[in-house]
Design a protein around this motif. Structure first.
Motif, PDB file in Angstrom:
ATOM      1  N   ASP A 162       0.817  -1.217   0.000  1.00  0.00           N
ATOM      2  CA  ASP A 162       0.000   0.000   0.000  1.00  0.00           C
ATOM      3  C   ASP A 162       0.850   1.268   0.000  1.00  0.00           C
ATOM      4  N   ASN A 163       2.035   1.198   0.589  1.00  0.00           N
ATOM      5  CA  ASN A 163       2.858   2.399   0.731  1.00  0.00           C
ATOM      6  C   ASN A 163       4.053   2.425  -0.216  1.00  0.00           C
ATOM      7  N   ALA A 164       4.038   1.528  -1.216  1.00  0.00           N
ATOM      8  CA  ALA A 164       5.132   1.484  -2.183  1.00  0.00           C
ATOM      9  C   ALA A 164       4.898   2.566  -3.240  1.00  0.00           C
ATOM     10  N   ILE A 219      17.350 -13.966  -1.976  1.00  0.00           N
ATOM     11  CA  ILE A 219      16.055 -13.944  -1.300  1.00  0.00           C
ATOM     12  C   ILE A 219      15.192 -12.874  -1.950  1.00  0.00           C
ATOM     13  N   PHE A 220      13.879 -13.103  -1.949  1.00  0.00           N
ATOM     14  CA  PHE A 220      12.964 -12.124  -2.544  1.00  0.00           C
ATOM     15  C   PHE A 220      11.968 -11.664  -1.493  1.00  0.00           C
ATOM     16  N   ILE A 221      11.791 -10.330  -1.397  1.00  0.00           N
ATOM     17  CA  ILE A 221      10.845  -9.734  -0.446  1.00  0.00           C
ATOM     18  C   ILE A 221       9.770  -8.976  -1.216  1.00  0.00           C
ATOM     19  N   SER A 222       8.501  -9.180  -0.843  1.00  0.00           N
ATOM     20  CA  SER A 222       7.438  -8.393  -1.466  1.00  0.00           C
ATOM     21  C   SER A 222       6.288  -8.157  -0.492  1.00  0.00           C
ATOM     22  N   ALA A 223       5.690  -6.978  -0.558  1.00  0.00           N
ATOM     23  CA  ALA A 223       4.485  -6.664   0.216  1.00  0.00           C
ATOM     24  C   ALA A 223       3.283  -6.561  -0.728  1.00  0.00           C
ATOM     25  N   GLY A 224       3.468  -7.074  -1.935  1.00  0.00           N
ATOM     26  CA  GLY A 224       2.398  -6.990  -2.945  1.00  0.00           C
ATOM     27  C   GLY A 224       1.285  -8.007  -2.703  1.00  0.00           C
ATOM     28  N   ASN A 225       0.343  -8.043  -3.637  1.00  0.00           N
ATOM     29  CA  ASN A 225      -0.790  -8.974  -3.643  1.00  0.00           C
ATOM     30  C   ASN A 225      -0.410 -10.359  -3.071  1.00  0.00           C
ATOM     31  N   SER A 226      -0.956 -10.687  -1.903  1.00  0.00           N
ATOM     32  CA  SER A 226      -0.556 -11.926  -1.206  1.00  0.00           C
ATOM     33  C   SER A 226      -0.827 -13.174  -2.028  1.00  0.00           C
ATOM     34  N   GLY A 227      -2.011 -13.231  -2.646  1.00  0.00           N
ATOM     35  CA  GLY A 227      -2.362 -14.394  -3.456  1.00  0.00           C
ATOM     36  C   GLY A 227      -1.364 -14.588  -4.577  1.00  0.00           C
ATOM     37  N   ALA A 228      -1.005 -13.485  -5.236  1.00  0.00           N
ATOM     38  CA  ALA A 228      -0.054 -13.565  -6.346  1.00  0.00           C
ATOM     39  C   ALA A 228       1.313 -14.012  -5.838  1.00  0.00           C
ATOM     40  N   LEU A 229       1.685 -13.528  -4.665  1.00  0.00           N
ATOM     41  CA  LEU A 229       2.993 -13.888  -4.096  1.00  0.00           C
ATOM     42  C   LEU A 229       3.071 -15.391  -3.820  1.00  0.00           C
ATOM     43  N   ARG A 241       5.762  -4.392  13.968  1.00  0.00           N
ATOM     44  CA  ARG A 241       6.649  -4.020  12.877  1.00  0.00           C
ATOM     45  C   ARG A 241       8.076  -4.527  13.041  1.00  0.00           C
ATOM     46  N   ILE A 242       8.533  -4.608  14.291  1.00  0.00           N
ATOM     47  CA  ILE A 242       9.918  -5.057  14.491  1.00  0.00           C
ATOM     48  C   ILE A 242      10.111  -6.513  14.099  1.00  0.00           C
ATOM     49  N   TYR A 243       8.982  -7.242  13.955  1.00  0.00           N
ATOM     50  CA  TYR A 243       9.114  -8.647  13.581  1.00  0.00           C
ATOM     51  C   TYR A 243       9.260  -8.836  12.074  1.00  0.00           C
ATOM     52  N   GLY A 244       9.179  -7.736  11.319  1.00  0.00           N
ATOM     53  CA  GLY A 244       9.426  -7.783   9.882  1.00  0.00           C
ATOM     54  C   GLY A 244       8.402  -8.581   9.113  1.00  0.00           C
ATOM     55  N   GLY A 245       8.868  -9.282   8.067  1.00  0.00           N
ATOM     56  CA  GLY A 245       7.966 -10.023   7.199  1.00  0.00           C
ATOM     57  C   GLY A 245       7.819 -11.477   7.629  1.00  0.00           C
ATOM     58  N   ALA A 246       7.020 -12.214   6.855  1.00  0.00           N
ATOM     59  CA  ALA A 246       6.784 -13.618   7.180  1.00  0.00           C
ATOM     60  C   ALA A 246       7.382 -14.504   6.090  1.00  0.00           C
ATOM     61  N   PRO A 247       8.302 -15.406   6.452  1.00  0.00           N
ATOM     62  CA  PRO A 247       8.849 -16.301   5.433  1.00  0.00           C
ATOM     63  C   PRO A 247       7.783 -17.254   4.897  1.00  0.00           C
ATOM     64  N   ALA A 260       5.909  -9.464   3.137  1.00  0.00           N
ATOM     65  CA  ALA A 260       5.677  -8.375   4.094  1.00  0.00           C
ATOM     66  C   ALA A 260       4.202  -7.997   4.034  1.00  0.00           C
ATOM     67  N   HIS A 261       3.681  -7.507   5.145  1.00  0.00           N
ATOM     68  CA  HIS A 261       2.270  -7.097   5.245  1.00  0.00           C
ATOM     69  C   HIS A 261       1.975  -6.008   4.205  1.00  0.00           C
ATOM     70  N   GLY A 262       0.795  -6.046   3.607  1.00  0.00           N
ATOM     71  CA  GLY A 262       0.401  -5.063   2.593  1.00  0.00           C
ATOM     72  C   GLY A 262       0.534  -3.622   3.079  1.00  0.00           C
ATOM     73  N   SER A 263       0.303  -3.417   4.367  1.00  0.00           N
ATOM     74  CA  SER A 263       0.343  -2.047   4.894  1.00  0.00           C
ATOM     75  C   SER A 263       1.714  -1.670   5.447  1.00  0.00           C
ATOM     76  N   SER A 264       2.743  -2.447   5.107  1.00  0.00           N
ATOM     77  CA  SER A 264       4.089  -2.202   5.642  1.00  0.00           C
ATOM     78  C   SER A 264       4.562  -0.772   5.382  1.00  0.00           C
ATOM     79  N   ASP A 265       5.178  -0.189   6.398  1.00  0.00           N
ATOM     80  CA  ASP A 265       5.760   1.141   6.225  1.00  0.00           C
ATOM     81  C   ASP A 265       7.284   0.999   6.126  1.00  0.00           C
ATOM     82  N   GLU A 266       7.943   2.124   6.018  1.00  0.00           N
ATOM     83  CA  GLU A 266       9.403   2.198   5.920  1.00  0.00           C
ATOM     84  C   GLU A 266      10.104   1.323   6.973  1.00  0.00           C
ATOM     85  N   LEU A 267       9.611   1.405   8.219  1.00  0.00           N
ATOM     86  CA  LEU A 267      10.241   0.681   9.314  1.00  0.00           C
ATOM     87  C   LEU A 267      10.126  -0.836   9.126  1.00  0.00           C
TER      88      LEU A 267
END
Lengths: 350, 350
Positions: free
Chosen positions: B11-13, B102-112, B288-294, B305-312
């Motif tokens: 959402d914040n990209a 490694i690949f990180i994305s906060a995009g469309n979860s289903g697509a990921l 937020r400190i727990y970052g993304g989910a493998p 990463a959560h769709g609403s992820s911010d800079e942190l």
């Protein structure tokens, strides 16, 4: 009105049941009957209030003497069948024979659900009674969750009936005109969820009008505490997970917040002025003010209090019991279910 | 090490992805590749840092130009198949061809999830990959929940594999010797729960040694945040309910606590000295400190990463990505699964 209280049920009984009853007595218009071992109750009364005659302490509290009690380790069906003079079985019998208007117990949950179903009986047309627990929320009255744990495996028809019963209960107990009922799910779209929620969505949508349910669709757990929904339906496994998550996060918050506040002396002192604010928050989030959970779908009003209930929970549960009986929800449920059965039978004949 | 970051997902990209990468860059030993539209990224760099040449801002961050992007509304399978020059598809292709670790994305979860499964592929022997999300807990490293939402309907064998993968991930990423793995359930006794948890309990108990899992039995949501369990397994529906409950109660606590603190001016002023303590608590409970989910069970490391992820969140996720790759969990999972397959095949032959 007569409220029947299982004086021997729960981890803190009979101390907490007795103290809760004595605390609530002057504030309610009902008679409270403490069901349990009279000699133990009298001993406790002497200890807590300096006299063992309950009439002298609170004139609207009475004792019904019983000799047995159902333990937490007892097998529910066996206990209900064989412990005929237990406080729980006697409570159910008094409720059935209309010697009381509602029964409250914090005893063995399995025995309570079994007893309610076997000794009181289901409302004709209700397939599965369920537990309706109140959760904290930004809503005026909190959030009613049903089923909170009675039925681990459910069918869509059960969820439809939970929605109907929750609506009637919320409307009649809290005076909310058209309670907003949501389906607990992991996405807001119609197609989201597991097999049960997908099917339940359909059946709820199709039957909302007929069952007089203000169905507002899928609600995710992340949005359910914001006051935008009054009742949430789901299977008892999922409901129990949600209920216990609230409890678990509550424990975590309490511990972390207290740890942070008391980390060093200086900080503790500097924190003192803000304690009223934090206490107010704690109060708002305190599950105890929500009292017990009604077991809906049986022929008479039954309230299940948490096993770890303290004096304050029994106090609130007794007040809630009065509201529950006054709202006359059970009669209204029976009537509503009957009406639907009539319509369905007519349709079958045509 | 090369970390591939979907600059256009979430959402914040791209603001949050760019800022997170620039913030993390000096603190990590890896190269970060921002995958996305170069002209947009350069424009943003100019806006945020006064220059549009990324080399001048952080020498270990590069840009991989792409022309398309997968939107939140896109149908996952269609998007992955047709949007070949999207930041997400290009990211997966680079990961597959070992142009990144490694690949990180906060995009469309289903697509990921679809992309990871179709373009990267499952580890041979793993029936269902799953999302392993970190939850706050009193434990040193938090609590790993798997599956947090990828598979809404699961079989017991899936839960056994989740337990195996979670163990390997926790051990190799956080250095916990024998991670304690619990089964998320609504009671602690073996016989509690729904059909899935009852069967899963059996299969977990029977296979714990063979799969090298330190299985500690059923864990209720009310006890899971106290630091007594490192990994919790369940079906993706239940896991998502728990995950979103934590989020929902977090929202409720934040709102109620802030409301209580700011109710009147006097109280607000008196609350100021305790703000450091409250902020410390908020930090501890901050997801937020727990970052993304493998996404575990696919052949290469993927972090959602959560769709609403911010800079942190991106900052923490980039640091977490480095740990994930260093721990070499994916290779170790592949090896462990292979070993079990060999044993099973041998037993079948005998």
């Amino acid at each position: 009105m007569i409220i029947l209280l299982d004086a021997m049920g729960g981890d803190n009984a009979p101390d907490a049941t007795i103290k809760g009853a004595i605390k609530a007595a002057p504030e309610i218009n009902s008679e409270i009957i403490l069901i349990g071992d009279e000699s133990i109750i009298r001993k406790k009364l002497k200890e807590f209030y300096g006299k063992d005659s309950i009439e002298e302490i609170a004139k609207n509290v009475k004792i019904k003497h019983t000799t047995e009690q159902i333990e937490m380790e007892d097998i529910p069906t066996v206990a209900i069948k064989h412990k005929k003079d237990s406080s729980m079985v006697v409570g159910f019998k008094m409720l059935k024979e209309e010697e009381g208007d509602i029964f409250i117990s914090a005893g063995n949950s399995g025995a309570l659900l079994t007893g309610a179903t076997l000794l009181i009986g289901r409302i004709k047309g209700i397939d599965r009674p369920g537990i309706a627990a109140m959760l904290p929320s930004e809503g005026i009255k909190g959030l009613l969750l049903m089923d909170a744990g009675a039925n681990t495996n459910c069918k869509p028809i059960n969820l439809l009936q939970f929605a109907q019963m929750a609506s009637i209960y919320i409307h009649n107990t809290f005076g909310i005109e058209k309670p907003r009922i949501g389906l607990l799910n992991i996405g807001t779209e119609e197609t989201k969820g597991n097999d049960l929620t997908k099917e339940s969505y359909k059946i709820l949508k199709e039957n909302a009008e007929k069952y007089n349910i203000n169905f507002i669709g899928n609600i995710e757990p992340r949005d359910c505490f914001l006051g935008e929904v009054d009742g949430l339906v789901c299977d008892g496994f999922t409901g129990n997970v949600l209920l216990k998550s609230v409890e678990g996060i509550g424990k975590f918050v309490k511990k972390s917040l207290t740890d942070s506040l008391t980390k060093n002396v200086l900080r503790t002192i500097s924190a003192v002025p803000s304690l009223p604010a934090i206490n107010e928050f704690k109060k708002k989030a305190d599950h105890r003010i929500y009292g017990g959970a009604p077991f809906l779908g049986v022929k008479r009003p039954v309230l299940k209090a948490h096993g770890s209930s303290d004096e304050l929970v029994f106090y609130y549960t007794l007040k809630q019991a009065e509201q529950f009986v006054k709202g006359n929800s059970v009669a209204k449920m029976t009537e509503a279910v009957e009406k639907i059965r009539e319509v369905e039978e007519k349709n079958e004949v045509l």
